[in-house]
Design a protein around this motif. Structure first.
Motif, PDB file in Angstrom:
ATOM      1  N   ILE A 158      -3.551   7.326  -7.019  1.00  0.00           N
ATOM      2  CA  ILE A 158      -3.841   7.052  -5.613  1.00  0.00           C
ATOM      3  C   ILE A 158      -4.972   7.960  -5.131  1.00  0.00           C
ATOM      4  N   TYR A 159      -4.959   9.211  -5.561  1.00  0.00           N
ATOM      5  CA  TYR A 159      -5.985  10.171  -5.155  1.00  0.00           C
ATOM      6  C   TYR A 159      -7.382   9.740  -5.606  1.00  0.00           C
ATOM      7  N   ILE A 160      -7.452   9.184  -6.826  1.00  0.00           N
ATOM      8  CA  ILE A 160      -8.779   8.776  -7.316  1.00  0.00           C
ATOM      9  C   ILE A 160      -9.148   7.357  -6.890  1.00  0.00           C
ATOM     10  N   GLY A 161      -8.275   6.713  -6.107  1.00  0.00           N
ATOM     11  CA  GLY A 161      -8.620   5.423  -5.512  1.00  0.00           C
ATOM     12  C   GLY A 161      -8.071   4.188  -6.196  1.00  0.00           C
ATOM     13  N   PHE A 162      -7.237   4.353  -7.193  1.00  0.00           N
ATOM     14  CA  PHE A 162      -6.629   3.211  -7.873  1.00  0.00           C
ATOM     15  C   PHE A 162      -5.255   2.931  -7.266  1.00  0.00           C
ATOM     16  N   ASN A 163      -5.270   2.375  -6.053  1.00  0.00           N
ATOM     17  CA  ASN A 163      -4.023   2.189  -5.302  1.00  0.00           C
ATOM     18  C   ASN A 163      -3.059   1.201  -5.955  1.00  0.00           C
ATOM     19  N   LYS A 164      -3.583   0.096  -6.507  1.00  0.00           N
ATOM     20  CA  LYS A 164      -2.686  -0.879  -7.140  1.00  0.00           C
ATOM     21  C   LYS A 164      -1.984  -0.273  -8.346  1.00  0.00           C
ATOM     22  N   THR A 165      -2.735   0.429  -9.171  1.00  0.00           N
ATOM     23  CA  THR A 165      -2.143   1.078 -10.338  1.00  0.00           C
ATOM     24  C   THR A 165      -1.138   2.138  -9.896  1.00  0.00           C
ATOM     25  N   GLY A 166      -1.517   2.896  -8.877  1.00  0.00           N
ATOM     26  CA  GLY A 166      -0.612   3.918  -8.350  1.00  0.00           C
ATOM     27  C   GLY A 166       0.674   3.313  -7.813  1.00  0.00           C
ATOM     28  N   SER A 167       0.561   2.182  -7.116  1.00  0.00           N
ATOM     29  CA  SER A 167       1.747   1.507  -6.589  1.00  0.00           C
ATOM     30  C   SER A 167       2.654   1.022  -7.712  1.00  0.00           C
ATOM     31  N   PHE A 168       2.053   0.476  -8.772  1.00  0.00           N
ATOM     32  CA  PHE A 168       2.832   0.008  -9.916  1.00  0.00           C
ATOM     33  C   PHE A 168       3.563   1.177 -10.578  1.00  0.00           C
ATOM     34  N   ILE A 169       2.858   2.281 -10.773  1.00  0.00           N
ATOM     35  CA  ILE A 169       3.473   3.458 -11.401  1.00  0.00           C
ATOM     36  C   ILE A 169       4.582   4.009 -10.518  1.00  0.00           C
ATOM     37  N   PHE A 170       4.365   3.979  -9.205  1.00  0.00           N
ATOM     38  CA  PHE A 170       5.405   4.439  -8.276  1.00  0.00           C
ATOM     39  C   PHE A 170       6.659   3.564  -8.402  1.00  0.00           C
ATOM     40  N   HIS A 193       0.847  -1.189   0.000  1.00  0.00           N
ATOM     41  CA  HIS A 193       0.000   0.000   0.000  1.00  0.00           C
ATOM     42  C   HIS A 193       0.888   1.247   0.000  1.00  0.00           C
ATOM     43  N   VAL A 194       0.695   2.083  -0.984  1.00  0.00           N
ATOM     44  CA  VAL A 194       1.434   3.341  -1.085  1.00  0.00           C
ATOM     45  C   VAL A 194       0.453   4.463  -0.791  1.00  0.00           C
ATOM     46  N   SER A 195       0.773   5.273   0.212  1.00  0.00           N
ATOM     47  CA  SER A 195      -0.110   6.406   0.524  1.00  0.00           C
ATOM     48  C   SER A 195       0.244   7.578  -0.379  1.00  0.00           C
ATOM     49  N   LEU A 196      -0.570   8.586  -0.343  1.00  0.00           N
ATOM     50  CA  LEU A 196      -0.380   9.762  -1.185  1.00  0.00           C
ATOM     51  C   LEU A 196       0.917  10.502  -0.839  1.00  0.00           C
ATOM     52  N   THR A 197       1.346  10.405   0.399  1.00  0.00           N
ATOM     53  CA  THR A 197       2.560  11.126   0.812  1.00  0.00           C
ATOM     54  C   THR A 197       3.845  10.416   0.384  1.00  0.00           C
TER      55      THR A 197
END
Length: 125
Positions: free
Chosen positions: A79-91, A2-6
């Protein structure tokens, strides 16, 4: 994971400082090339090859740093719009690009040292 917005926001100052350092390297190299061409003295072939390599590497360093920064922003949006898995992959992709940029930086430093050694050898003659 889980990657948070910060989490990606923490990379913003680091990437910004890296890009500033890369830009300074580019400007220093550009000034060196302009001075060499203005002197009118013959330039050793190895020096020219070295300068071309360094310019190419610095360009790739800057490109990968900017892409890393852009992916950090994209990650935060997902992550802001709620797609945490995609956000984590992009991170993760952003981190890989940052690592690539840092590795290129080490390569450029080594080539820069080689250039100084070539110059010292010419001074020895």
């Amino acid at each position: 994971m889980h990657v948070s917005l910060t989490t990606p926001a923490l990379l913003f100052p680091a990437i910004s400082l890296l890009l500033l350092a890369y830009t300074n390297r580019f400007f220093s190299l550009a000034a060196l090339i302009r001075n060499l061409s203005a002197d009118g003295k013959p330039i050793h072939t190895d020096q020219l090859k070295n300068l071309r390599q360094r310019i190419s590497i610095i360009r790739r360093m800057q490109e990968s740093g900017v892409l890393s920064f852009a992916l950090c922003v994209l990650c935060m949006i997902f992550i802001y719009i709620g797609f945490n898995k995609t956000g984590s992959f992009i991170f993760g992709c952003s981190l890989l690009l940052l690592l690539y940029s840092l590795l290129l930086s080490v390569i450029e430093i080594r080539i820069s040292v080689d250039a100084l050694n070539i110059h010292l050898e010419e001074m020895d003659k």
